[in-house]
Design a protein around this motif. Sequence first.
Motif, mmCIF file in Angstrom:
data_model
loop_
_atom_site.group_PDB
_atom_site.id
_atom_site.type_symbol
_atom_site.label_atom_id
_atom_site.label_comp_id
_atom_site.label_asym_id
_atom_site.label_seq_id
_atom_site.Cartn_x
_atom_site.Cartn_y
_atom_site.Cartn_z
ATOM 1 N N ARG A 114 64.131 -36.742 -3.886
ATOM 2 C CA ARG A 114 63.168 -37.473 -3.067
ATOM 3 C C ARG A 114 63.598 -38.910 -2.828
ATOM 4 N N ARG A 115 64.351 -39.484 -3.758
ATOM 5 C CA ARG A 115 64.795 -40.877 -3.612
ATOM 6 C C ARG A 115 66.170 -41.002 -2.973
ATOM 7 N N SER A 116 66.855 -39.887 -2.722
ATOM 8 C CA SER A 116 68.231 -39.929 -2.217
ATOM 9 C C SER A 116 68.266 -39.608 -0.728
ATOM 10 N N ARG A 117 68.616 -40.570 0.088
ATOM 11 C CA ARG A 117 68.726 -40.324 1.525
ATOM 12 C C ARG A 117 69.883 -39.398 1.844
ATOM 13 N N ALA A 118 70.969 -39.478 1.082
ATOM 14 C CA ALA A 118 72.134 -38.642 1.335
ATOM 15 C C ALA A 118 71.813 -37.163 1.179
ATOM 16 N N VAL A 119 70.798 -36.848 0.402
ATOM 17 C CA VAL A 119 70.383 -35.459 0.198
ATOM 18 C C VAL A 119 69.183 -35.117 1.059
ATOM 19 N N LEU A 120 68.249 -36.038 1.161
ATOM 20 C CA LEU A 120 66.994 -35.763 1.858
ATOM 21 C C LEU A 120 67.187 -35.632 3.363
ATOM 22 N N LEU A 121 67.986 -36.514 3.954
ATOM 23 C CA LEU A 121 68.158 -36.484 5.404
ATOM 24 C C LEU A 121 68.789 -35.187 5.901
ATOM 25 N N PRO A 122 69.906 -34.704 5.312
ATOM 26 C CA PRO A 122 70.447 -33.415 5.770
ATOM 27 C C PRO A 122 69.470 -32.263 5.579
ATOM 28 N N SER A 123 68.651 -32.333 4.532
ATOM 29 C CA SER A 123 67.690 -31.262 4.275
ATOM 30 C C SER A 123 66.596 -31.210 5.328
ATOM 31 N N VAL A 124 66.409 -32.302 6.061
ATOM 32 C CA VAL A 124 65.401 -32.342 7.125
ATOM 33 C C VAL A 124 66.042 -32.191 8.497
ATOM 34 N N ILE A 125 67.134 -32.913 8.723
ATOM 35 C CA ILE A 125 67.752 -32.945 10.051
ATOM 36 C C ILE A 125 68.370 -31.601 10.414
ATOM 37 N N VAL A 126 69.093 -30.990 9.477
ATOM 38 C CA VAL A 126 69.778 -29.722 9.775
ATOM 39 C C VAL A 126 68.804 -28.623 10.197
ATOM 40 N N PRO A 127 67.712 -28.381 9.451
ATOM 41 C CA PRO A 127 66.767 -27.358 9.915
ATOM 42 C C PRO A 127 66.164 -27.662 11.280
#
Length: 255
Positions: A22-35
């Motif tokens: 939840r605090r990591s943009r490097a993980v959170l952004l791909p998890s939202v943008i890709v879908p």
Amino acid sequence: MTGSFNRSAVLAIAGRDLRVVRRSRAVLLPSVIVPVLLLLVPPLVLLTAVDPPSALSDELQLLLARLPPDIPALPDDPAQQAVLLLLVYVFAPLFLLVPILVASVTAADSVVGERERGTLDALLHSPTTDRELFVGKLLAPWLIATVVTLVCAACYGVIANGVLGAYGLPAAFPNREWVVLVGFVAPGAAGVSLGVIVVISSRVKTFQEASQMSGIVVVPLVGMVVAQVAGPFLFDTALLIALGVLLWLRTLLLM
């Protein structure tokens, strides 16, 4: 170490990783943008397309000829046929990319990223068994991938039904094939992705390397998209169940 399995420890490890994601943009952004790019943009494009999708009807004739006889009769209008085939069948293999990619990114951060940040040693010296640590580290990525998949499925169904309505077609979601795809096949695909990450994590040193190498999992799915349109098979219920069983068996083997 004892032979018991401490569920509280597993949940604590998984909860900790969920907070890190939840605090990591490097993980959170791909998890939202890709879908969003894979599932929500294509049906919206059909609404705003300048050229009618009937131009795709010739390319979809092989798929049209192999539709199961128990589905409702297809409309005569080529544009309606193309929209229905695209939304219900052609985009189905793309949907499996979501749990695979989300699980890959989050698991790479959970395992390799932890080691890269130098925080893995503290977990290894904690009073947990190897099995508890293993399950806890993979539970969070699997839960994230599953939840994202369910949310995307709901959003896709709403948008797809809206697109179908705009072309004068009845709602098609949810249907039997997509229920099997979302509830059974997609979680198995996420499990395979996690197993691959576990194998890769022992051979790479950085989060970026693990994420890039995990991309090999999506290659068979790209082949499925091409094969379904070209003619070899159709994503019907029987094939989806068989694929789901294969993915879950593969997950157990990798683990």
